[in-house]
Enzyme design. Structure first.
Site, PDB file in Angstrom:
ATOM      1  N   HIS A   1       0.526   6.894   4.035  1.00 28.97           N
ATOM      2  CA  HIS A   1       1.309   7.308   3.070  1.00 28.97           C
ATOM      3  C   HIS A   1       0.616   6.871   2.105  1.00 28.97           C
ATOM      4  O   HIS A   1      -0.134   5.709   1.891  1.00 28.97           O
ATOM      5  CB  HIS A   1       2.702   6.528   3.210  1.00 28.97           C
TER       6      HIS A   1
ATOM      7  N   CYS B   1       9.822   5.934   1.715  1.00 28.71           N
ATOM      8  CA  CYS B   1       8.379   6.212   1.867  1.00 28.71           C
ATOM      9  C   CYS B   1       7.923   6.443   3.446  1.00 28.71           C
ATOM     10  O   CYS B   1       7.147   7.368   3.954  1.00 28.71           O
ATOM     11  CB  CYS B   1       7.475   5.191   1.428  1.00 28.71           C
TER      12      CYS B   1
ATOM     13  N   ASN C   1       2.226   9.083  -5.922  1.00 30.44           N
ATOM     14  CA  ASN C   1       3.072   8.445  -4.757  1.00 30.44           C
ATOM     15  C   ASN C   1       4.183   9.330  -4.718  1.00 30.44           C
ATOM     16  O   ASN C   1       4.940   9.253  -5.563  1.00 30.44           O
ATOM     17  CB  ASN C   1       3.336   7.127  -4.826  1.00 30.44           C
TER      18      ASN C   1
HETATM   19  O1  UT7 Z   1       5.311   3.586  -1.639  1.00 32.35           O
HETATM   20  C1  UT7 Z   1       5.697   2.354  -1.539  1.00 32.35           C
HETATM   21  C2  UT7 Z   1       5.900   1.693  -2.755  1.00 32.35           C
HETATM   22  N1  UT7 Z   1       5.141   1.201  -3.773  1.00 32.35           N
HETATM   23  C3  UT7 Z   1       3.845   0.603  -3.615  1.00 32.35           C
HETATM   24  O2  UT7 Z   1       3.472   0.682  -2.753  1.00 32.35           O
HETATM   25  C4  UT7 Z   1       3.333  -0.120  -4.712  1.00 32.35           C
HETATM   26  C5  UT7 Z   1       2.758  -1.567  -4.196  1.00 32.35           C
HETATM   27  N2  UT7 Z   1       2.196  -2.146  -5.423  1.00 32.35           N
HETATM   28  C6  UT7 Z   1       1.325  -1.839  -6.139  1.00 32.35           C
HETATM   29  O3  UT7 Z   1       0.644  -0.819  -6.023  1.00 32.35           O
HETATM   30  C7  UT7 Z   1       1.054  -2.591  -7.638  1.00 32.35           C
HETATM   31  O4  UT7 Z   1       1.621  -3.884  -7.286  1.00 32.35           O
HETATM   32  C8  UT7 Z   1       1.190  -2.130  -8.678  1.00 32.35           C
HETATM   33  C9  UT7 Z   1       0.162  -0.976  -8.909  1.00 32.35           C
HETATM   34  C10 UT7 Z   1       2.644  -1.510  -8.733  1.00 32.35           C
HETATM   35  C11 UT7 Z   1       1.215  -3.039 -10.095  1.00 32.35           C
HETATM   36  O5  UT7 Z   1      -0.069  -3.769  -9.810  1.00 32.35           O
HETATM   37  P1  UT7 Z   1      -0.117  -5.331 -10.073  1.00 32.35           P
HETATM   38  O6  UT7 Z   1      -1.452  -5.644 -10.005  1.00 32.35           O
HETATM   39  O7  UT7 Z   1       0.919  -5.858  -9.183  1.00 32.35           O
HETATM   40  O8  UT7 Z   1       0.377  -5.664 -11.550  1.00 32.35           O
HETATM   41  P2  UT7 Z   1       1.682  -6.208 -12.136  1.00 32.35           P
HETATM   42  O9  UT7 Z   1       2.969  -5.750 -11.644  1.00 32.35           O
HETATM   43  O10 UT7 Z   1       1.552  -7.646 -11.791  1.00 32.35           O
HETATM   44  O11 UT7 Z   1       1.359  -6.481 -13.766  1.00 32.35           O
HETATM   45  C12 UT7 Z   1       0.014  -6.997 -13.995  1.00 32.35           C
HETATM   46  C13 UT7 Z   1      -0.039  -6.746 -15.633  1.00 32.35           C
HETATM   47  C14 UT7 Z   1       1.353  -7.134 -16.085  1.00 32.35           C
HETATM   48  O12 UT7 Z   1       0.852  -7.837 -17.590  1.00 32.35           O
HETATM   49  P3  UT7 Z   1       0.721  -9.160 -17.967  1.00 32.35           P
HETATM   50  O13 UT7 Z   1       2.043  -9.869 -17.679  1.00 32.35           O
HETATM   51  O14 UT7 Z   1      -0.405  -9.617 -16.940  1.00 32.35           O
HETATM   52  O15 UT7 Z   1       0.474  -9.219 -19.351  1.00 32.35           O
HETATM   53  C15 UT7 Z   1       2.027  -6.061 -16.527  1.00 32.35           C
HETATM   54  O16 UT7 Z   1       2.919  -5.774 -17.492  1.00 32.35           O
HETATM   55  O17 UT7 Z   1       0.094  -5.357 -15.783  1.00 32.35           O
HETATM   56  C16 UT7 Z   1       1.192  -4.910 -16.626  1.00 32.35           C
HETATM   57  N3  UT7 Z   1       1.316  -3.543 -16.415  1.00 32.35           N
HETATM   58  C17 UT7 Z   1       0.598  -2.375 -16.810  1.00 32.35           C
HETATM   59  N4  UT7 Z   1      -0.210  -2.410 -17.908  1.00 32.35           N
HETATM   60  C18 UT7 Z   1      -0.618  -1.112 -18.283  1.00 32.35           C
HETATM   61  C19 UT7 Z   1       2.185  -3.411 -15.640  1.00 32.35           C
HETATM   62  N5  UT7 Z   1       2.233  -1.725 -15.442  1.00 32.35           N
HETATM   63  C20 UT7 Z   1       1.178  -1.478 -16.287  1.00 32.35           C
HETATM   64  C21 UT7 Z   1       0.854   0.106 -16.682  1.00 32.35           C
HETATM   65  N6  UT7 Z   1      -0.058   0.117 -17.634  1.00 32.35           N
HETATM   66  N7  UT7 Z   1       1.562   0.999 -16.234  1.00 32.35           N
END
Ligand code: UT7
Length: 350
Positions: free
Chosen positions: A277, A114, A307
């Site tokens: 970014h 990134c 992204n």
């Molecule tokens: O360019 C730099 C690279 N990346 C970033 O900057 C990403 C930075 N991080 C983020 O943007 C966030 O952490 C995410 C958007 C990737 C994820 O959000 P989060 O609030 O951290 O979600 P999580 O991974 O902790 O997941 C929460 C819940 C989980 O379910 P349970 O265990 O609470 O039942 C996941 O299984 O959301 C679920 N989940 C989804 N549900 C629907 C994860 N991905 C999805 C999805 N659709 N696509």
């Protein structure tokens, strides 16, 4: 001292739009979750065979070169940032040199994910300031769609990323007050495995959630580079602990913006446009809040493109410029954070 200026900027995004609802055909996800957590509504995916990271880069580069008022034969150095190259090696820079029929100029490939574009810009800036080159083509391009896990297993990552390319031409600035004022690059490898694609690689480990869970001491010599086991364990897809990335990004991006401002005796109120970014709209909003910038001084387009990693800053820069949001004399601040971790900023007097 001579400064470098951005003389031309171009972008390319594939025609095919995939909305959040389209992704529900492949995985258990929904529009509400994606929009709420990331702000993304849709993204573009390249045509599976006709378009590559390099072909998209060439589309963007052609526009940037034309806008700079030069031809591909005038380019005297290429810097290409991507994490999704056409080949594991050689890098995409030489492919651009070949396809655009450039002279036998140097081509450097950058692997800073990134932050790749800002690292590339910084290197180009040094070459111009040092007087070595006069027309440097700097590209960020990604074809993520070819390498994402579109099953429910990979949904926390695959919904975020999109394909596209952006490019700029850097030249010596003619006006004293114009150009790149400074660039600031950082890394902290402590969390290298928190956002990574582990294989193919030469470490010989299986990984899960940033931890090595097994090694390949039972694999024949020469076969551990990419094995069936690795594919079964999804080692060929990006792996991310999103929350750790999020928490670091919202600290490091404002920090490196302040570093750039302080280095130039400027303050946040001097910024005309911040282009972060495009990692996640929630990250950009938090950075904006910490820096106390009004909405009109922060440019985001992740809603449309997702992204696009190394391409996100030049795409946003190009779109902001095309929309008339960047005018001569404006102070533009670029900042990034991503895998490595690496983070960076650049301050530009347009
Ligand atoms: O360019 C730099 C690279 N990346 C970033 O900057 C990403 C930075 N991080 C983020 O943007 C966030 O952490 C995410 C958007 C990737 C994820 O959000 P989060 O609030 O951290 O979600 P999580 O991974 O902790 O997941 C929460 C819940 C989980 O379910 P349970 O265990 O609470 O039942 C996941 O299984 O959301 C679920 N989940 C989804 N549900 C629907 C994860 N991905 C999805 C999805 N659709 N696509």
């Amino acid at each position: 001292m001579i400064r470098s200026k951005i003389a031309g900027v171009g972008m390319y995004v594939p025609k095919d739009v995939y909305t959040n609802n389209d992704l529900t055909r492949y995985m258990d996800t929904n529009d509400e979750w994606i929009q709420e957590r990331t702000g993304i509504k849709e993204r573009r995916y390249a045509k599976r065979l006709e378009e590559t990271t390099t072909t998209m880069a060439i589309e963007a580069a052609t526009i940037a070169i034309e806008r700079a008022g030069i031809t591909p034969q005038d380019i005297d150095f290429i810097i290409f940032a991507t994490l999704s190259p056409d080949y594991y090696f050689p890098g995409c820079g030489v492919l651009v040199q070949r396809e655009m029929k450039m002279k036998e100029v140097g081509a450097l490939d950058i692997r800073n994910q990134c932050s790749g574009f800002l690292y590339a810009l910084s290197v180009a800036d040094q070459f111009i300031k040092g007087g070595m080159y006069k027309n440097i083509l700097v590209i960020g391009s990604e074809k993520h769609s070819f390498g994402l896990d579109f099953s429910t297993r990979g949904r926390n990552i695959s919904v975020i990323f999109g394909d596209g390319a952006g490019a700029v031409v850097l030249q010596p600035a003619s006006k004293h007050e114009q150009g790149i004022l400074s660039t600031h690059l950082h890394s902290d490898g402590e969390h290298a495995e928190v956002l990574a694609m582990y294989n193919p690689g030469t470490h010989g480990n299986h990984w899960a959630n940033g931890q090595a869970v097994a090694n390949f001491d039972d694999v024949e010599m020469g076969q551990a580079f990419m094995s069936h086991d690795m594919i079964d364990m999804a080692q060929n897809f990006p792996n991310m602990d999103g929350q750790t990335v999020f928490k670091k990004a919202v600290v490091k991006m404002p920090e490196v913006v302040m570093e750039a401002l302080n280095a130039n005796s400027l303050t946040t109120s001097d910024i005309d446009l911040l282009i972060p970014h495009q990692a996640n709209l929630r990250i950009s909003q938090m950075v904006q809040k910490i820096l106390r910038l009004p909405d009109e001084k922060v440019f985001n387009n992740i809603q449309k493109y997702g992204n696009t990693t190394a391409a996100s800053i030049p795409i946003a820069l190009c779109e902001a410029w095309e929309q008339g949001k960047i005018k001569e004399g404006n102070l533009i601040c670029l900042t990034s954070f991503g895998s490595g971790f690496t983070w960076a900023s650049a301050l530009i007097r347009w």
